[in-house]
Design a protein around this motif. Structure first.
Motif, PDB file in Angstrom:
ATOM      1  N   ARG A   4       0.830  -1.206   0.000  1.00 31.98           N
ATOM      2  CA  ARG A   4       0.000   0.000   0.000  1.00 31.98           C
ATOM      3  C   ARG A   4       0.867   1.261   0.000  1.00 31.98           C
ATOM      4  O   ARG A   4       0.619   2.204  -0.754  1.00 31.98           O
ATOM      5  CB  ARG A   4      -0.949   0.010   1.197  1.00 31.98           C
ATOM      6  N   LEU A   5       1.905   1.294   0.839  1.00 36.32           N
ATOM      7  CA  LEU A   5       2.790   2.456   0.881  1.00 36.32           C
ATOM      8  C   LEU A   5       3.632   2.567  -0.382  1.00 36.32           C
ATOM      9  O   LEU A   5       3.886   3.671  -0.870  1.00 36.32           O
ATOM     10  CB  LEU A   5       3.683   2.407   2.123  1.00 36.32           C
ATOM     11  N   THR A   6       4.049   1.441  -0.912  1.00 37.93           N
ATOM     12  CA  THR A   6       4.783   1.445  -2.178  1.00 37.93           C
ATOM     13  C   THR A   6       3.920   2.054  -3.268  1.00 37.93           C
ATOM     14  O   THR A   6       4.360   2.930  -4.022  1.00 37.93           O
ATOM     15  CB  THR A   6       5.207   0.017  -2.571  1.00 37.93           C
ATOM     16  N   PHE A   7       2.674   1.602  -3.358  1.00 38.48           N
ATOM     17  CA  PHE A   7       1.753   2.130  -4.358  1.00 38.48           C
ATOM     18  C   PHE A   7       1.543   3.628  -4.166  1.00 38.48           C
ATOM     19  O   PHE A   7       1.604   4.396  -5.124  1.00 38.48           O
ATOM     20  CB  PHE A   7       0.410   1.393  -4.294  1.00 38.48           C
ATOM     21  N   SER A   8       1.326   4.045  -2.936  1.00 34.92           N
ATOM     22  CA  SER A   8       1.038   5.459  -2.679  1.00 34.92           C
ATOM     23  C   SER A   8       2.230   6.344  -3.053  1.00 34.92           C
ATOM     24  O   SER A   8       2.048   7.398  -3.674  1.00 34.92           O
ATOM     25  CB  SER A   8       0.624   5.682  -1.224  1.00 34.92           C
ATOM     26  N   ARG A   9       3.423   5.927  -2.710  1.00 36.75           N
ATOM     27  CA  ARG A   9       4.610   6.727  -3.044  1.00 36.75           C
ATOM     28  C   ARG A   9       4.843   6.775  -4.547  1.00 36.75           C
ATOM     29  O   ARG A   9       5.172   7.821  -5.098  1.00 36.75           O
ATOM     30  CB  ARG A   9       5.834   6.172  -2.332  1.00 36.75           C
ATOM     31  N   ASN A  10       4.688   5.640  -5.206  1.00 30.52           N
ATOM     32  CA  ASN A  10       4.878   5.617  -6.662  1.00 30.52           C
ATOM     33  C   ASN A  10       3.796   6.416  -7.380  1.00 30.52           C
ATOM     34  O   ASN A  10       4.077   7.086  -8.374  1.00 30.52           O
ATOM     35  CB  ASN A  10       4.920   4.180  -7.181  1.00 30.52           C
ATOM     36  N   LEU A  11       2.576   6.350  -6.887  1.00 32.29           N
ATOM     37  CA  LEU A  11       1.484   7.112  -7.481  1.00 32.29           C
ATOM     38  C   LEU A  11       1.812   8.602  -7.443  1.00 32.29           C
ATOM     39  O   LEU A  11       1.712   9.300  -8.451  1.00 32.29           O
ATOM     40  CB  LEU A  11       0.171   6.831  -6.743  1.00 32.29           C
ATOM     41  N   VAL A  36      -8.185  10.281  -3.866  1.00 28.22           N
ATOM     42  CA  VAL A  36      -6.835  10.213  -4.435  1.00 28.22           C
ATOM     43  C   VAL A  36      -5.815  10.688  -3.405  1.00 28.22           C
ATOM     44  O   VAL A  36      -4.762  10.077  -3.216  1.00 28.22           O
ATOM     45  CB  VAL A  36      -6.732  11.024  -5.741  1.00 28.22           C
ATOM     46  N   SER A  37      -6.134  11.757  -2.712  1.00 28.68           N
ATOM     47  CA  SER A  37      -5.245  12.287  -1.679  1.00 28.68           C
ATOM     48  C   SER A  37      -5.000  11.258  -0.574  1.00 28.68           C
ATOM     49  O   SER A  37      -3.864  11.048  -0.147  1.00 28.68           O
ATOM     50  CB  SER A  37      -5.841  13.564  -1.092  1.00 28.68           C
ATOM     51  N   SER A  38      -6.047  10.610  -0.117  1.00 27.52           N
ATOM     52  CA  SER A  38      -5.886   9.629   0.960  1.00 27.52           C
ATOM     53  C   SER A  38      -5.143   8.387   0.480  1.00 27.52           C
ATOM     54  O   SER A  38      -4.410   7.768   1.251  1.00 27.52           O
ATOM     55  CB  SER A  38      -7.239   9.264   1.579  1.00 27.52           C
ATOM     56  N   VAL A  39      -5.287   8.044  -0.802  1.00 25.38           N
ATOM     57  CA  VAL A  39      -4.506   6.933  -1.371  1.00 25.38           C
ATOM     58  C   VAL A  39      -3.033   7.308  -1.362  1.00 25.38           C
ATOM     59  O   VAL A  39      -2.177   6.514  -0.960  1.00 25.38           O
ATOM     60  CB  VAL A  39      -4.982   6.583  -2.802  1.00 25.38           C
ATOM     61  N   ASN A  45      -6.994   1.376   1.888  1.00 24.24           N
ATOM     62  CA  ASN A  45      -6.709   0.029   1.413  1.00 24.24           C
ATOM     63  C   ASN A  45      -7.392  -0.080   0.048  1.00 24.24           C
ATOM     64  O   ASN A  45      -8.501  -0.575  -0.078  1.00 24.24           O
ATOM     65  CB  ASN A  45      -7.233  -1.009   2.398  1.00 24.24           C
ATOM     66  N   ILE A  46      -6.716   0.429  -0.956  1.00 21.80           N
ATOM     67  CA  ILE A  46      -7.274   0.614  -2.289  1.00 21.80           C
ATOM     68  C   ILE A  46      -7.533  -0.727  -2.973  1.00 21.80           C
ATOM     69  O   ILE A  46      -6.771  -1.672  -2.812  1.00 21.80           O
ATOM     70  CB  ILE A  46      -6.339   1.505  -3.135  1.00 21.80           C
ATOM     71  N   THR A  47      -8.602  -0.774  -3.752  1.00 20.25           N
ATOM     72  CA  THR A  47      -8.925  -1.992  -4.494  1.00 20.25           C
ATOM     73  C   THR A  47      -8.052  -2.084  -5.750  1.00 20.25           C
ATOM     74  O   THR A  47      -7.548  -1.082  -6.257  1.00 20.25           O
ATOM     75  CB  THR A  47     -10.402  -2.020  -4.934  1.00 20.25           C
ATOM     76  N   VAL A  48      -7.908  -3.283  -6.255  1.00 25.73           N
ATOM     77  CA  VAL A  48      -7.150  -3.494  -7.488  1.00 25.73           C
ATOM     78  C   VAL A  48      -7.820  -2.752  -8.639  1.00 25.73           C
ATOM     79  O   VAL A  48      -7.138  -2.183  -9.503  1.00 25.73           O
ATOM     80  CB  VAL A  48      -7.013  -5.006  -7.790  1.00 25.73           C
ATOM     81  N   ASP A  49      -9.131  -2.716  -8.651  1.00 28.75           N
ATOM     82  CA  ASP A  49      -9.843  -1.995  -9.711  1.00 28.75           C
ATOM     83  C   ASP A  49      -9.474  -0.510  -9.718  1.00 28.75           C
ATOM     84  O   ASP A  49      -9.248   0.066 -10.781  1.00 28.75           O
ATOM     85  CB  ASP A  49     -11.360  -2.143  -9.556  1.00 28.75           C
ATOM     86  N   ASN A  50      -9.406   0.109  -8.547  1.00 29.82           N
ATOM     87  CA  ASN A  50      -9.045   1.515  -8.485  1.00 29.82           C
ATOM     88  C   ASN A  50      -7.562   1.733  -8.777  1.00 29.82           C
ATOM     89  O   ASN A  50      -7.188   2.758  -9.346  1.00 29.82           O
ATOM     90  CB  ASN A  50      -9.437   2.129  -7.147  1.00 29.82           C
ATOM     91  N   MET A  51      -6.724   0.780  -8.407  1.00 22.90           N
ATOM     92  CA  MET A  51      -5.314   0.857  -8.798  1.00 22.90           C
ATOM     93  C   MET A  51      -5.208   0.896 -10.318  1.00 22.90           C
ATOM     94  O   MET A  51      -4.455   1.696 -10.869  1.00 22.90           O
ATOM     95  CB  MET A  51      -4.539  -0.355  -8.281  1.00 22.90           C
ATOM     96  N   GLU A  52      -5.969   0.044 -10.962  1.00 23.69           N
ATOM     97  CA  GLU A  52      -5.949  -0.011 -12.423  1.00 23.69           C
ATOM     98  C   GLU A  52      -6.458   1.300 -13.024  1.00 23.69           C
ATOM     99  O   GLU A  52      -5.880   1.811 -13.984  1.00 23.69           O
ATOM    100  CB  GLU A  52      -6.785  -1.188 -12.914  1.00 23.69           C
TER     101      GLU A  52
END
Length: 72
Positions: A4-11, A36-39, A45-52
């Motif tokens: 989750r933190l990896t995704f948030s930092r890369n985003l 988006v800000s909270s992600v 705890n973002i869903t895979v669909d929203n990650m996509e």
């Protein structure tokens, strides 16, 4: 570091690198700006669909956003 933190930092890194605001990114993928800000803060705890949705809006492969080597 968690996925989750990896995704948030890369985003955030990819978004700012492209010069896109959180509000614009939210508009591009039909999500709310505060979501988006909270992600990006790692609070969701973002869903895979929203990650996509976010990856597609940024024009990157979802694996880029999940790559721990890019999160530093």
């Amino acid at each position: 570091m968690t996925a989750r933190l990896t995704f948030s930092r890369n985003l955030r890194k990819v978004r700012t690198g492209q010069g896109i605001s959180q509000e614009r990114l939210a508009d591009l993928c039909d999500l709310h700006r505060t979501y988006v800000s909270s992600v990006e803060r790692g609070e969701r705890n973002i869903t895979v669909d929203n990650m996509e949705r976010l990856a597609v809006a940024l024009g990157v492969d979802i694996r880029v956003l999940l790559n721990p080597d890019d999160a530093s």
